[in-house]
Write a protein that holds these residues in place. Structure first.
Motif, mmCIF file in Angstrom:
data_model
loop_
_atom_site.group_PDB
_atom_site.id
_atom_site.type_symbol
_atom_site.label_atom_id
_atom_site.label_comp_id
_atom_site.label_asym_id
_atom_site.label_seq_id
_atom_site.Cartn_x
_atom_site.Cartn_y
_atom_site.Cartn_z
ATOM 1 N N GLY A 212 0.785 -1.231 0.000
ATOM 2 C CA GLY A 212 0.000 0.000 0.000
ATOM 3 C C GLY A 212 0.815 1.278 0.000
ATOM 4 O O GLY A 212 0.250 2.368 -0.023
ATOM 5 N N MET A 213 2.157 1.185 0.016
ATOM 6 C CA MET A 213 2.987 2.409 0.000
ATOM 7 C C MET A 213 2.756 3.168 -1.318
ATOM 8 O O MET A 213 2.725 2.584 -2.393
ATOM 9 N N ARG A 214 2.614 4.491 -1.195
ATOM 10 C CA ARG A 214 2.372 5.315 -2.384
ATOM 11 C C ARG A 214 3.713 5.753 -2.993
ATOM 12 O O ARG A 214 4.613 6.144 -2.260
ATOM 13 N N PRO A 215 3.863 5.670 -4.313
ATOM 14 C CA PRO A 215 5.127 6.120 -4.898
ATOM 15 C C PRO A 215 5.253 7.638 -4.819
ATOM 16 O O PRO A 215 4.262 8.346 -4.980
ATOM 17 N N ASN A 216 6.471 8.130 -4.574
ATOM 18 C CA ASN A 216 6.687 9.582 -4.601
ATOM 19 C C ASN A 216 7.575 9.936 -5.798
ATOM 20 O O ASN A 216 7.841 9.098 -6.665
ATOM 21 N N PHE A 217 8.056 11.179 -5.829
ATOM 22 C CA PHE A 217 8.847 11.609 -6.997
ATOM 23 C C PHE A 217 10.189 10.887 -7.068
ATOM 24 O O PHE A 217 10.809 10.838 -8.117
ATOM 25 N N MET A 218 10.653 10.330 -5.951
ATOM 26 C CA MET A 218 11.876 9.536 -5.991
ATOM 27 C C MET A 218 11.618 8.235 -6.769
ATOM 28 O O MET A 218 12.427 7.800 -7.569
ATOM 29 N N ALA A 219 10.475 7.644 -6.491
ATOM 30 C CA ALA A 219 10.132 6.378 -7.148
ATOM 31 C C ALA A 219 10.107 6.535 -8.671
ATOM 32 O O ALA A 219 10.640 5.697 -9.398
ATOM 33 N N ILE A 220 9.532 7.626 -9.148
ATOM 34 C CA ILE A 220 9.428 7.769 -10.610
ATOM 35 C C ILE A 220 10.814 7.955 -11.233
ATOM 36 O O ILE A 220 11.069 7.511 -12.354
ATOM 37 N N GLY A 221 11.735 8.549 -10.485
ATOM 38 C CA GLY A 221 13.117 8.695 -10.977
ATOM 39 C C GLY A 221 13.776 7.347 -11.186
ATOM 40 O O GLY A 221 14.505 7.135 -12.161
ATOM 41 N N ALA A 222 13.504 6.397 -10.268
ATOM 42 C CA ALA A 222 14.105 5.068 -10.381
ATOM 43 C C ALA A 222 13.413 4.234 -11.459
ATOM 44 O O ALA A 222 14.051 3.499 -12.206
ATOM 45 N N TYR A 223 12.099 4.365 -11.538
ATOM 46 C CA TYR A 223 11.324 3.623 -12.543
ATOM 47 C C TYR A 223 11.778 4.049 -13.947
ATOM 48 O O TYR A 223 12.060 3.219 -14.813
ATOM 49 N N ASP A 224 11.880 5.357 -14.158
ATOM 50 C CA ASP A 224 12.332 5.858 -15.457
ATOM 51 C C ASP A 224 13.818 5.572 -15.679
ATOM 52 O O ASP A 224 14.248 5.358 -16.816
ATOM 53 N N GLY A 225 14.596 5.571 -14.608
ATOM 54 C CA GLY A 225 16.014 5.215 -14.732
ATOM 55 C C GLY A 225 16.160 3.805 -15.259
ATOM 56 O O GLY A 225 16.970 3.530 -16.156
ATOM 57 N N MET A 226 15.351 2.883 -14.753
ATOM 58 C CA MET A 226 15.385 1.503 -15.245
ATOM 59 C C MET A 226 14.909 1.445 -16.689
ATOM 60 O O MET A 226 15.440 0.678 -17.492
ATOM 61 N N HIS A 227 13.936 2.271 -17.021
ATOM 62 C CA HIS A 227 13.454 2.291 -18.411
ATOM 63 C C HIS A 227 14.584 2.693 -19.365
ATOM 64 O O HIS A 227 14.787 2.067 -20.411
ATOM 65 N N VAL A 228 15.306 3.726 -18.983
ATOM 66 C CA VAL A 228 16.417 4.209 -19.815
ATOM 67 C C VAL A 228 17.478 3.111 -19.964
ATOM 68 O O VAL A 228 18.017 2.889 -21.058
ATOM 69 N N ILE A 229 17.760 2.401 -18.873
ATOM 70 C CA ILE A 229 18.744 1.305 -18.926
ATOM 71 C C ILE A 229 18.234 0.186 -19.851
ATOM 72 O O ILE A 229 18.963 -0.290 -20.732
ATOM 73 N N TYR A 230 16.977 -0.204 -19.681
ATOM 74 C CA TYR A 230 16.406 -1.267 -20.527
ATOM 75 C C TYR A 230 16.443 -0.879 -22.009
ATOM 76 O O TYR A 230 16.787 -1.693 -22.868
ATOM 77 N N GLU A 231 16.069 0.345 -22.294
ATOM 78 C CA GLU A 231 16.045 0.789 -23.699
ATOM 79 C C GLU A 231 17.462 0.771 -24.280
ATOM 80 O O GLU A 231 17.658 0.446 -25.456
ATOM 81 N N ALA A 232 18.445 1.132 -23.461
ATOM 82 C CA ALA A 232 19.834 1.144 -23.943
ATOM 83 C C ALA A 232 20.335 -0.279 -24.183
ATOM 84 O O ALA A 232 21.067 -0.533 -25.145
#
Ligand code: PHB
Length: 397
Positions: free
Chosen positions: A299-319
């Protein structure tokens, strides 16, 4: 001949013939070294970043272009010397392909020379001092720069009855960035900054600073405190009756961090901030992200830190995909530059020139959602595709 020598000879011969079997090549995992403050004053940041990175892997699978993605989490405890030592270990011992995480500016800076020397991408998922990306050509940022948030806030304030401001920031990189960029933009729009206050980063006591603000009686106090510290400040602000005295509280979104917002209660209602991510961002992609994050984390709500890590992983996956699983550091970095996609926060681009993130900055007000009774940062305006103002100003000089 021992078994390992035998295998080595076979592999050597195969490589010589240019026929390294793909099954063998694929056995080498793609390692992401995640340096996070998992304990200490900034543990909430580490917890959010780790949860989001793991969610990304869970959702997108742990095999990309034939490489098994392995996350190696190290607790840097928020201390730069430890971050540097662990980065070194991850590079030399674990032979990571990418360094990532970096919950605070000094931690990102401590690892930067190692990223440069080893030609390893350093994905800054959290830290927000504008100049960080200049510390190494291997740094790519997926969080935010403080000037993106602060300058957007400074544009809004004078159009909304706020003419006289005191700034109150944590006394280190991102705080100074927030203060300077707020002042510059606010003054250029006719506003007046009557006092600038800087609070120690470690174990801050806000009370003497808030007392000073109260004595000055500005229209508003503009605040930057790092994620995790906002609740204490808001509580003391209200306890001192500053809201009733007609002083408005504004800031970058760190102040009303989604992770802590519900704990702040009614004290937080009406606070206006500017930032790149709200758990209430009304898009289908965000709704899915928030639901999945909560489901995976009690039930923990994601904050702006979470989106930085989620998108960071996206950038790594795309690369990894773009380099077909074979890219070295420079190739991965090249694949990250210019990447553009729809994130749960909205559209984003990795600026190919600066390696910093170009993104929307939203103006938000804390409101209670009658549907679930919870507090949210409700977006009411947006500055689109904002580039880091600090680097833009430098370019135009
Ligand atoms: C930083 O140290 O760069 C930092 C930390 C926490 C924030 C923002 C920036 O909320």
């Amino acid at each position: 001949m021992k078994k390992r020598q035998f295998l080595g000879a076979i592999l050597g011969a195969a490589a010589f013939a240019g026929i390294v079997p793909s099954a063998m090549a694929q056995e080498k995992p793609f390692k992401v070294g995640l340096l996070l403050p998992m304990t200490g004053q900034f543990a909430t940041t580490g917890r959010q970043l780790e949860a989001a990175a793991k969610l990304y892997v869970q959702e997108h699978g742990d095999v990309v272009a034939g490489r098994k993605v392995e996350l190696i989490v190290k607790d840097d405890t928020g201390v730069p010397d430890i971050s540097r030592r662990q980065a070194q270990e991850l590079l030399v011992k674990d032979k990571v392909d990418v360094l990532a995480g970096f919950g605070l500016t000094p931690l990102a800076l401590a690892a930067a020379p190692l990223a440069t020397q080893s030609k390893t991408p350093e994905i800054v998922m959290a830290a927000g001092t504008a100049s960080i990306t200049e510390a190494s050509p291997y740094i790519v940022r997926t969080s935010v720069t403080l000037p993106q948030g602060a300058a957007t806030m400074a544009k809004w304030a004078p159009e909304n009855g706020i003419k006289k401001v005191v700034t109150l920031v944590s006394d280190y990189g991102p705080g100074i960035d927030a203060e300077q960029s707020f002042i510059e933009e606010f003054k250029s729009k006719g506003g007046e900054v009557v006092e600038t206050l800087r609070v120690p980063l470690r174990n801050p006591d806000f009370s003497p600073f808030l007392q000073k603000v109260r004595d000055i009686q500005p229209d508003a106090v503009f605040v930057f405190v790092p994620s995790g510290a906002g609740a204490a400040l808001v509580k003391q602000f209200v306890e001192r009756g500053m809201d009733k005295a007609g002083i408005r509280l504004i800031g970058t979104g760190d102040l009303t961090d989604d992770d802590l917002l519900n704990g702040m209660g009614d004290d937080a209602l009406g606070i206006i901030t500017a930032y790149h991510y709200s758990a209430a961002h009304p898009s289908e992609a965000n709704k899915q992200f928030v639901d999945a994050f909560k489901k995976a984390n009690n039930g923990m709500r994601p904050n702006f830190m979470a989106i930085g890590a989620y998108d960071g992983m996206h950038v790594i996956y795309e690369a990894i995909k773009a380099t077909d699983g074979k890219g070295d550091g420079p190739a991965l970095l090249a694949a990250m530059k210019g990447l553009s996609y729809e994130s749960p926060r909205g559209p984003v681009t990795i600026d190919p020139e600066t390696r910093d993130i170009i993104q929307n900055i939203y103006l938000r007000e804390v409101k209670r959602d009658p549907a679930d009774g919870e507090l949210y940062n409700i977006e009411f305006d947006v500055a689109e595709a904002v580039k880091d103002p600090y680097k833009e100003a430098k370019k135009n000089k």
